[in-house]
Every structure is written in C-alpha cells, then in structure tokens.
Write an enzyme that holds these catalytic residues in place. Structure first.
Site, PDB file in Angstrom:
ATOM      1  N   GLU A 220      42.048  47.303  48.143  1.00 23.16           N
ATOM      2  CA  GLU A 220      42.928  46.133  48.259  1.00 23.16           C
ATOM      3  C   GLU A 220      43.200  45.677  46.833  1.00 23.16           C
ATOM      4  OE1 GLU A 220      44.143  44.891  51.072  1.00 23.16           O
ATOM      5  OE2 GLU A 220      43.019  46.101  52.497  1.00 23.16           O
ATOM      6  N   CYS A 254      46.468  37.344  45.087  1.00 22.03           N
ATOM      7  CA  CYS A 254      47.003  38.712  44.993  1.00 22.03           C
ATOM      8  C   CYS A 254      48.413  38.816  45.533  1.00 22.03           C
ATOM      9  CB  CYS A 254      46.088  39.671  45.734  1.00 22.03           C
ATOM     10  SG  CYS A 254      45.832  39.202  47.452  1.00 22.03           S
TER      11      CYS A 254
HETATM   12  P1  NAD Z   1      38.148  43.285  39.069  1.00 20.37           P
HETATM   13  O1  NAD Z   1      38.687  44.608  39.494  1.00 20.37           O
HETATM   14  O2  NAD Z   1      37.933  43.059  37.629  1.00 20.37           O
HETATM   15  O3  NAD Z   1      36.724  43.021  39.772  1.00 20.37           O
HETATM   16  C1  NAD Z   1      36.526  43.144  41.159  1.00 20.37           C
HETATM   17  C2  NAD Z   1      35.056  43.442  41.439  1.00 20.37           C
HETATM   18  O4  NAD Z   1      34.728  44.708  40.874  1.00 20.37           O
HETATM   19  C3  NAD Z   1      34.067  42.442  40.854  1.00 20.37           C
HETATM   20  O5  NAD Z   1      33.029  42.217  41.778  1.00 20.37           O
HETATM   21  C4  NAD Z   1      33.541  43.152  39.609  1.00 20.37           C
HETATM   22  O6  NAD Z   1      32.246  42.792  39.246  1.00 20.37           O
HETATM   23  C5  NAD Z   1      33.569  44.603  40.053  1.00 20.37           C
HETATM   24  N1  NAD Z   1      33.727  45.553  38.947  1.00 20.37           N
HETATM   25  C6  NAD Z   1      34.352  45.376  37.757  1.00 20.37           C
HETATM   26  N2  NAD Z   1      34.310  46.504  37.023  1.00 20.37           N
HETATM   27  C7  NAD Z   1      33.662  47.429  37.770  1.00 20.37           C
HETATM   28  C8  NAD Z   1      33.298  48.778  37.554  1.00 20.37           C
HETATM   29  N3  NAD Z   1      33.600  49.424  36.429  1.00 20.37           N
HETATM   30  N4  NAD Z   1      32.629  49.419  38.525  1.00 20.37           N
HETATM   31  C9  NAD Z   1      32.318  48.789  39.692  1.00 20.37           C
HETATM   32  N5  NAD Z   1      32.611  47.502  39.942  1.00 20.37           N
HETATM   33  C10 NAD Z   1      33.281  46.832  38.993  1.00 20.37           C
HETATM   34  O7  NAD Z   1      39.119  42.206  39.714  1.00 20.37           O
HETATM   35  P2  NAD Z   1      39.117  40.620  39.536  1.00 20.37           P
HETATM   36  O8  NAD Z   1      39.530  40.263  38.154  1.00 20.37           O
HETATM   37  O9  NAD Z   1      37.832  40.072  40.046  1.00 20.37           O
HETATM   38  O10 NAD Z   1      40.266  40.233  40.582  1.00 20.37           O
HETATM   39  C11 NAD Z   1      41.619  40.159  40.277  1.00 20.37           C
HETATM   40  C12 NAD Z   1      42.399  41.348  40.817  1.00 20.37           C
HETATM   41  O11 NAD Z   1      42.140  41.521  42.203  1.00 20.37           O
HETATM   42  C13 NAD Z   1      43.904  41.136  40.736  1.00 20.37           C
HETATM   43  O12 NAD Z   1      44.519  42.317  40.311  1.00 20.37           O
HETATM   44  C14 NAD Z   1      44.312  40.828  42.167  1.00 20.37           C
HETATM   45  O13 NAD Z   1      45.647  41.112  42.483  1.00 20.37           O
HETATM   46  C15 NAD Z   1      43.356  41.663  42.933  1.00 20.37           C
HETATM   47  N6  NAD Z   1      43.189  41.150  44.276  1.00 20.37           N
HETATM   48  C16 NAD Z   1      43.672  41.854  45.331  1.00 20.37           C
HETATM   49  C17 NAD Z   1      43.554  41.344  46.609  1.00 20.37           C
HETATM   50  C18 NAD Z   1      44.065  42.069  47.823  1.00 20.37           C
HETATM   51  O14 NAD Z   1      43.709  41.679  48.935  1.00 20.37           O
HETATM   52  N7  NAD Z   1      44.875  43.097  47.687  1.00 20.37           N
HETATM   53  C19 NAD Z   1      42.931  40.116  46.807  1.00 20.37           C
HETATM   54  C20 NAD Z   1      42.464  39.432  45.702  1.00 20.37           C
HETATM   55  C21 NAD Z   1      42.588  39.957  44.437  1.00 20.37           C
END
Ligand code: NAD
Length: 463
Positions: A220, A254
C-alpha cells in the site's frame, strides 16, 4: 508465552516470536471460526475501552483533534471490526462452484484457509488505523501476525502495544517496536504474507526481501493523486471538498489530492473559493486552530518548506519550524518540472496547474506513475471520459478521499502506487489462500482421460 516489552527489537527476539507463532499456527486453533469471532469481539471491546488513550496519543504524535482522530482512525477500525464480526462465518464457508460437463459427477468448491504467519508494517500518518485495520483481516482469516508500527509516532505505538499485549499472547499476535533497523531484521525472515503500508522506496525493499522466500506481498504505497476540476463543476462544493481532502492530517494522507488540474476558465475563481474554505475550517490563524494537525518531524517540515519555493504563494505560506506548523497553502504558476510536481507532496501544499483541453490534462496524468487515487469534479458525461482514459487505485467523482470509507469497495493501488487490496471482504481474502477443491466419487471411473484415449474424437467436443 511471556509478553514482550521493547523499543528496538533484536533479531533473537524476532526469531523467538516467529517460532512461537509458527508452532501456535500449527495447532490449527486459529482456524476455528468461533475462535476468530471471539478474537475480533475482544479486539473491538479493547479499542472501545481504550478510545481516549488512543486519541490522546494521536494528539501527542500529530496534534490530531479528538474529532479527526476518531473519524479517520478509531471509527474506521471499529467499522471494519463490525463488518468482519457480522460476516466472518459467511466468508469462511466453502463456496460451491459449477462443474463443467467433462468433470461430472465431480463437484468443485472454493475454500478459504489462513495463509499462516503474517507481518504487518505501518507508516506514521495514520499510525493506529494503518496497523490495526489490516490486523482485522489477519484475525478474520485465521492468521497469526507480527505488527511493526512506525518509530515516528511513539505514543500511539506504545498504546497499541499495551492493547495488543493485554488481549493477545505473543504466540498469536505480537507488536514489535523499532526503527528501520527492526524493519530490516523482520524482512530477513520468512513470512506467509507481508502487508506493507509506506513509501514506494521502502516498498521496493520489501518486495525484494519477499522475493527471497517467494512470500506474497501487499504493498500500500503512495504517489501523486491528481484532482481535475473542469468548467462544468460546482465550484463551491469542489473547493470545500478539495480543501478538506488536502488538510485532513495536514495533507499527510496517502490519498490526499496532491495537485489540481483546473480548467483555465475557472482556475482563479477556484483558488479564491479554496482559500475561503481553508478559512471556514481553520479561521484566519490556522496555527491557533485546535483542529489543524502538525507535520510529523523537522525533516518533513524542511522538505515541505523547500517545495513552497516553487511558483507563487496565492494563500497561506506561513510556517513555524518549532511547532512543525505549515499553513494550508495554494501555489500558482508552478511548472511541471518543479520539485513540487516531481515528488509526492504529503503536506498541506496545493499546486494548481491549468489546462485548456481535457486531453491535455489526461495526457499529463498518464505520463506519470499510476496514482493511488484520482479525483474529478464536473458533470457525469465528462467523468466517463476521465474514467475510461486514466487508471488509478480508486476514484471519487465530485469528492475527495471518501471512497476509502466504503468497506464494500476494495482499497489499494495499481502500478507505482502499490499492489493488492484490502478492507471488508477483500481483507479476509488477502490474508487467505483460496484453495480449489474437487471431490470425485469412486462409483464410476470414466476412461477417456487414460491412454489409449478411446472415443477421442467424440470427447474432443466436450473439453
Ligand atoms: P516509510 O516507507 O518510510 O516507513 C513505513 C514503515 O516501514 C515504518 O514502520 C518504517 O519503520 C519501516 N521501514 C523503513 N525503512 C525500512 C526498511 N529499510 N526495511 C524495513 N522497514 C522499513 O513510510 P512513512 O514515511 O512512514 O509513510 C509515508 C508514506 O506512506 C507515503 O509515501 C504515503 O503515501 C504512504 N502511505 C500509503 C498508504 C496507503 O494506504 N497506500 C497509507 C499511508 C501512507
């Protein structure tokens, strides 16, 4: 099994939890529909009991008002739970399918069985909803789950950990705290499903890690969700619904309308009306409004401030780094090559571009990654053209965001905005293996499939 209490989670602990969950899943206890129903009910009561703790934590982490926190996080999970509690028995029953002539007298049916031990990773923007909502699907399908919240919303993560630890044992559902480091440690393990919500960049890392074990993934992700307003739109309504979609969670959504494509004949009027709508919601000084959230951290604040250098600020523009406050801001005279048009904005900044012919607007959308959501404001006949000539995970005609609240509709992205879907029955299916079963009686054994293929010419007509 003993409850875990941790901030960063080391690999040894992850191994221990994973083994305990595998062993527990192997007892088949989670497969009983009564068991699942009880867990869903227990989960719902715990959320109702802890509603204040959850909304207080969301206020501490993101300055979300009680009203916004309830509407966009707590109530969504409660609705999802109600839906699963009502339907899990029906969804879990094997469904008969029709049988082609050549298979008679066999009978075919479709069985949903839990995939096994799942990993759910969530981001910070809706920290409660985006971890707990997929969990509803995991429980309803009969899976075990390890949950990893974002490190940037520690208060909400703490409350979720307390709730989960109070009602579930670690060998069934466990929440592990940690940063990227813990995320990386989790991804090294073998799961039966990884359900990831977050950025496109990390989504790619998740998919690579999953490929190592051929683990299915739901991604997602985010991206730029366009919003078209044409000359046939009701501008008053369009402005209000766009302003709302852009400022819920201060634009850190998002599916927020990322940028506007406005017909040149109505662009100026639309900007004025959007500005008025911002004022109607948050007053002249949005920083003082109890309903206006904050940017998650300084790094995000600095990035957004940088994006505000593009084009001309038509309204808003005020910022306060100490409070991580950015006013709802409309940008005009933005070029398609500007950074604000090259990355997901994920903040309360709304660039407005104009177009003269619909084909131009659609061609621009189609040049970019397939978006998570697409919004169109205008008359029905033009909406048809927009739907036919574009693609996206979801669409609202004459509204923003609201498609996510209909649990009869699947939610998810396409292409660059993700893969796989959930909400309602789709969540149940996502955490299930759809197993094809054919039952064949033994009182007859038709010989046509065996060599030397007697009556082949005749049989050809039926297969
Ligand atoms: P992110 O990808 O930085 O982090 C998401 C999760 O992944 C966190 O729990 C983080 O600790 C973990 N993470 C980070 N790096 C990792 C790695 N290398 N390996 C494993 N896990 C890792 O995202 P964010 O900044 O928390 O959220 C914002 C993004 O999420 C935006 O792009 C937004 O559009 C998207 N988003 C999508 C939806 C949807 O339903 N499609 C909903 C909300 C947010």
């Amino acid at each position: 099994m003993k409850k875990t209490e941790m901030k960063e989670t080391n690999e040894a602990t992850i191994d221990k939890i994973l083994k305990a969950q595998r062993d527990y899943f192997a007892t088949h206890e989670t497969k009983s529909v009564d068991f699942r129903l009880n867990q869903l009910k227990k989960f719902k009561s715990a959320i109702e009991k802890n509603e204040k703790k959850i909304t207080d934590a969301l206020h501490k982490d993101l300055h979300k008002s009680y009203e916004e926190a309830y509407l966009t996080e707590v109530s969504i999970v409660l609705q999802e739970l109600k839906n699963h509690i009502k339907n899990v028995k029906k969804w879990s029953k094997p469904h008969k399918v029709s049988t082609p002539l050549h298979l008679l007298p066999s009978r075919g049916s479709l069985h949903h069985e839990p995939l096994g031990v799942s990993l759910i990773i969530a981001p910070w923007n809706y920290p409660f909803q985006l971890l707990m909502n997929p969990l509803v699907g995991a429980i309803s399908a009969g899976c075990c789950a390890v949950l990893k919240p974002s490190e940037f919303t520690p208060n909400t993560a703490q409350v979720m950990q307390e709730i989960i630890a109070e009602i579930f044992d670690d060998n069934y559902i466990a929440l592990v705290q940690g940063t990227q480091e813990t995320g990386e440690a989790l991804l090294k393990k073998r799961w039966d499903l990884i359900f990831f919500t977050g950025s496109t960049a990390v989504g790619k890392i998740v998919m690579k890690a999953a490929a190592e074990h051929l683990t299915p993934v739901v991604l997602e992700l985010g991206g730029k969700s366009p919003c078209i307003v044409d000359e046939t739109a009701n501008l008053e309504i369009a402005a209000r619904r766009i302003a709302w979609g852009k400022t819920i969670n201060a634009g850190q959504t998002c599916i927020a309308p990322d940028y506007l494509l406005a017909h040149e004949s109505i662009k100026e009027e639309l900007i004025v009306k959007i500005t008025e709508s911002f004022e109607d919601m948050f007053g002249d000084e949005p920083q003082e409004s109890k309903f206006y959230p904050r940017i998650i951290h300084e790094k995000a604040f600095d990035r957004l401030k940088g994006l505000m250098q593009d084009g001309t600020v038509k309204s808003g523009g005020e910022t306060d780094r100490e409070e991580k406050f950015i006013a709802p801001t409309v940008l005009d005279n933005v070029k398609k090559s500007d950074p604000v048009m090259q990355q997901e904005i994920f903040g309360p900044i709304l660039p407005v571009l104009s177009y003269s012919k619909m084909e131009e607007a659609l061609a621009f959308i189609n040049q970019n990654e397939k978006p998570l959501a697409l919004y169109y404001f205008g008359k029905e006949k033009n909406a048809k053209e927009v739907l036919t000539k574009t693609t996206s995970g979801g669409v609202c005609i004459n509204d923003t965001l609201m498609h996510i609240t209909n649990h009869h509709l699947p939610f998810g992205g396409v292409g660059g905005s993700g893969m796989g879907q959930y909400h309602g029955k789709e969540s149940f299916k996502t955490f299930s293996n759809q197993r094809a079963v054919v039952k064949t009686p033994t009182w007859i054994d038709v010989s046509f499939k065996y060599a030397p293929f007697k009556h082949f010419k005749w049989i050809r007509k039926f297969v």
